[in-house]
Design a protein around this motif. Structure first.
Motif, short mmCIF file in Angstrom:
data_model
loop_
_atom_site.label_atom_id
_atom_site.label_comp_id
_atom_site.label_asym_id
_atom_site.label_seq_id
_atom_site.Cartn_x
_atom_site.Cartn_y
_atom_site.Cartn_z
N ASN A 387 4.40 -2.16 -8.93
CA ASN A 387 3.59 -1.25 -8.12
C ASN A 387 4.38 -0.72 -6.93
N ALA A 388 5.13 -1.60 -6.26
CA ALA A 388 5.93 -1.15 -5.12
C ALA A 388 6.95 -0.10 -5.54
N MET A 389 7.62 -0.33 -6.66
CA MET A 389 8.60 0.64 -7.14
C MET A 389 7.95 1.98 -7.44
N VAL A 390 6.79 1.94 -8.06
CA VAL A 390 6.08 3.18 -8.39
C VAL A 390 5.75 3.96 -7.12
N LYS A 391 5.31 3.26 -6.07
CA LYS A 391 4.98 3.95 -4.82
C LYS A 391 6.24 4.57 -4.20
N PHE A 392 7.34 3.85 -4.22
CA PHE A 392 8.58 4.39 -3.65
C PHE A 392 9.08 5.59 -4.47
N ILE A 393 8.94 5.53 -5.78
CA ILE A 393 9.35 6.65 -6.64
C ILE A 393 8.52 7.88 -6.32
N ARG A 394 7.23 7.70 -6.18
CA ARG A 394 6.36 8.83 -5.86
C ARG A 394 6.71 9.42 -4.49
N ALA A 395 7.05 8.55 -3.54
CA ALA A 395 7.44 9.03 -2.22
C ALA A 395 8.75 9.82 -2.29
N GLU A 396 9.70 9.34 -3.09
CA GLU A 396 10.96 10.07 -3.25
C GLU A 396 10.72 11.44 -3.87
N ALA A 397 9.82 11.50 -4.84
CA ALA A 397 9.51 12.78 -5.48
C ALA A 397 8.90 13.76 -4.48
N VAL A 398 8.12 13.26 -3.54
CA VAL A 398 7.57 14.14 -2.49
C VAL A 398 8.70 14.75 -1.67
N GLU A 405 2.26 14.87 -2.53
CA GLU A 405 1.57 13.69 -2.00
C GLU A 405 2.01 13.41 -0.58
N ASP A 406 1.50 12.33 -0.01
CA ASP A 406 1.81 11.92 1.36
C ASP A 406 2.91 10.87 1.31
N ALA A 407 4.14 11.28 1.60
CA ALA A 407 5.29 10.37 1.49
C ALA A 407 5.15 9.18 2.43
N ARG A 408 4.66 9.43 3.64
CA ARG A 408 4.50 8.35 4.61
C ARG A 408 3.54 7.28 4.08
N GLN A 409 2.43 7.71 3.56
CA GLN A 409 1.44 6.77 3.06
C GLN A 409 1.98 6.00 1.86
N LEU A 410 2.70 6.68 0.98
CA LEU A 410 3.27 6.01 -0.19
C LEU A 410 4.34 5.00 0.23
N LYS A 466 13.06 0.49 -0.66
CA LYS A 466 12.97 0.26 -2.10
C LYS A 466 14.02 -0.76 -2.53
N TYR A 467 15.21 -0.64 -1.98
CA TYR A 467 16.31 -1.57 -2.27
C TYR A 467 15.92 -3.00 -1.93
N ILE A 468 15.34 -3.20 -0.77
CA ILE A 468 14.92 -4.56 -0.37
C ILE A 468 13.84 -5.07 -1.32
N ALA A 469 12.90 -4.19 -1.65
CA ALA A 469 11.78 -4.59 -2.51
C ALA A 469 12.22 -4.89 -3.93
N GLN A 470 13.38 -4.36 -4.34
CA GLN A 470 13.86 -4.58 -5.70
C GLN A 470 14.75 -5.80 -5.83
N PHE A 471 14.81 -6.64 -4.79
CA PHE A 471 15.59 -7.87 -4.88
C PHE A 471 15.13 -8.66 -6.10
N GLY A 472 16.08 -9.00 -6.95
CA GLY A 472 15.75 -9.63 -8.23
C GLY A 472 16.02 -8.72 -9.40
N ASN A 473 16.24 -7.42 -9.12
CA ASN A 473 16.55 -6.46 -10.17
C ASN A 473 17.70 -5.58 -9.70
N GLY A 474 18.92 -6.05 -9.95
CA GLY A 474 20.09 -5.30 -9.51
C GLY A 474 20.29 -4.01 -10.26
N MET A 475 19.78 -3.92 -11.50
CA MET A 475 19.98 -2.71 -12.30
C MET A 475 19.36 -1.49 -11.65
N GLU A 476 18.13 -1.64 -11.15
CA GLU A 476 17.44 -0.50 -10.55
C GLU A 476 18.12 -0.05 -9.27
#
Length: 536
Positions: A387-398, A405-410, A466-476
């Motif tokens: 879910n966190a990754m999805v929110k960060f992706i949507r914010a990047e797309a903004v 969408e609202d990048a700040r809120q995402l 997003k980088y911090i939140a992805q700790f545990g998944n180096g590929m992303e």
């Protein structure tokens, strides 16, 4: 390394098979070692075990490039070998993809559309990851057994189009199932057969991939992402910012058979071969980030960089440090409770700034120790798409595609989602929870910095979180860095090469695949400096 990798897969699979053993011991007219048709209830979960297990080397190596941890000194210095990622490459092709193809073929023949849907979505995810890591790979000519032992390498951009088609085919198969479950709960280790969860994964995978290729065809990516966010309820996280349907693989606490998280096996049950990256430790420590206590566990209260004895116990290793490792196995920082299933660090920390609000010593009554096999339960997780990754992706797309969408809120929702996930996991596995108010306040503090930043600064803040939140998944994180140049990494102390734009191929593949002719050696060298097609 290989013994750990293979034992995770084989022991995990053995456990699945033993759990699923049927009461009829033997049929005299049937050879149990050579089943005529694929046993879908057994084969599907084995694909999920091998997917996660075969990622150990790949995840740990890319996590080293991205300065989360140090898996090997060579990779920390950006020097690859033909064996650096061969376990993952060989395992994906000989185990995971073969089994997925068997599920798809048998499921189609039997009109078991739930099985085919799950297998197609797993395949789409895995193939996209392999393109992201290696660029050009064997694809359409693979999984043919002895009919073709030297499949040709194909361009990643074309393979991505096939991945998009596979996702749509998986969604179509989902829609053929009228029940709320696609497969029995015991046949699906990720979502227990939940139909809406797999639909959310499919749409979230599309979102991720179209964001990754946005520099190739911005208009196509923008249109697709806008269409997906119109039905945000069908993405991971939905409209309620829930983590309940994250696409993750959860390891178990068992030791016989041993199905614990590979990082727990390596550091708590093994010889402690990892260092934690000093760069990542410092990023969290210097930014008052409470996740430090969850991600990293200190084995010593005063150990510091270069095995000093006058610091705060956060003893890691700088990226690219080529010096020999001292006798420090019992003093290094190691993996914490999240995501490896280790220990939560609740001991006092020296030299915490008095101005800190979140990383403090309030309630820090724990003690440190040299970790061993009985510490933590090892029931960690591998976050594939959250879910966190999805929110960060949507914010990047903004910010980059003007998706409306609202990048700040995402951004805030992504931070809250990750801290909530870490906190909830820790609370259920022997650690302490973060207060809901603290999570919200921390996220708002980042959002205020986002408000004050320039356009480029906003993207920097977003990708860093997003980088911090992805700790545990180096590929992303590795993919994000090559796409965006973010987050800012610490310059390696003594690099042996430039930052790798692709991973080295398996040495075994290059030797055995006769379709390469005399090009194998030049192909391997070119991997270091050749961008993946979406890296413009």
């Amino acid at each position: 390394m290989k013994s750990l990798f293979y034992s995770v897969y084989t022991i995990g699979l053995a456990g699945l098979l033993s759990l699923a053993a049927c009461s009829k011991f033997v049929d005299i007219n049937t050879d149990p070692n050579n089943p005529v048709t694929a046993q879908l209830p057994l084969l599907l979960p084995s694909t999920q075990v091998s997917l996660a297990a075969n990622m150990y080397q790949l995840n740990s190596g890319t996590a080293t490039f991205m300065q989360y941890t140090v898996f090997s000194s060579g990779l920390s210095r950006l020097q690859q070998q033909g064996t650096s990622f061969d376990d993952s490459w060989n395992g994906f092709y000989t185990q995971t993809l073969n089994d997925l193809e068997a599920v798809i073929l048998a499921g189609t023949a039997q009109e078991q559309w739930g099985y085919t849907a799950v297998a197609k979505l797993e395949k789409a995810y895995l193939i996209s990851i392999m393109v992201d890591m290696w660029g050009d790979i064997p694809y359409s000519e693979t999984q043919q057994g002895q009919k073709n032992v030297s499949p040709k390498f194909e361009k990643g951009e074309g393979i991505y189009e096939s991945v998009f088609t596979t996702i749509e085919s998986g969604i179509a198969d989902i829609n053929k199932v009228t029940a709320t479950t696609l497969v029995p709960a015991t046949s699906d280790l990720i979502y227990s057969g939940n139909k809406s969860a797999w639909l959310g994964m499919a749409n979230s995978l599309k979102l991720k991939l179209f964001n990754q290729v946005r520099l190739v065809n911005p208009a196509r990516s923008a249109d697709t992402i806008k269409s997906l966010i119109k039905n945000a309820g069908q993405l991971i996280g939905g409209t309620t910012n829930s983590n309940s349907l994250d696409f993750t693989f959860r390891f178990g606490p068992g030791q016989n058979p041993n199905n614990r998280h590979p990082w727990h096996r390596a550091e708590y049950q093994g010889s402690k071969t990892f260092y934690q990256s000093q760069s990542f430790i410092d990023l969290l420590f210097n930014n008052d980030d409470p996740r430090l206590r969850y991600f990293i566990f200190r084995q010593n209260a005063t150990a510091g960089l270069n095995n000093s004895n006058n610091s705060n116990g956060y003893y890691g290793r700088n990226p690219g440090d080529g010096t020999a490792a001292p006798a420090d196995l019992n003093r290094r920082s190691t993996f914490g409770i999240y995501p490896a299933g280790g220990l939560y660090d609740n001991a006092p920390i020296n030299n915490i700034p008095a101005t800190n609000l979140f990383l403090t010593n309030t309630g820090a009554t724990g003690s440190l120790k040299v970790v061993g096999p009985t510490d933590g339960n090892g029931a960690g997780l591998m976050p594939f798409i959250t879910n966190a990754m999805v929110k960060f992706i949507r914010a990047e797309a903004v910010l980059t595609l003007n998706t409306g969408e609202d990048a700040r809120q995402l951004l805030k929702e992504g931070i809250i989602a990750n801290l909530t996930s870490v906190s909830t996991y820790a609370q259920g596995n022997g650690g302490q929870a973060l207060a809901t108010a603290a999570i919200s306040t921390f996220a708002e503090g980042i959002a205020l910095k986002f408000d004050a930043a320039t356009v480029n600064g906003k993207l920097d803040i977003l990708i860093t979180q997003k980088y911090i939140a992805q700790f545990g998944n180096g590929m992303e994180a590795y993919t994000d860095y090559r796409r965006t140049g973010l987050p800012t990494l610490r310059p390696p102390l003594s690099p042996l090469n430039v930052f790798p734009l692709r991973l080295y191929y398996s040495e075994t593949e290059l030797i055995a695949n006769t379709s390469l002719g005399n090009n194998a050696a030049s192909m391997q060298v070119a991997q270091q400096t050749t961008p993946v097609f979406w890296d413009k």
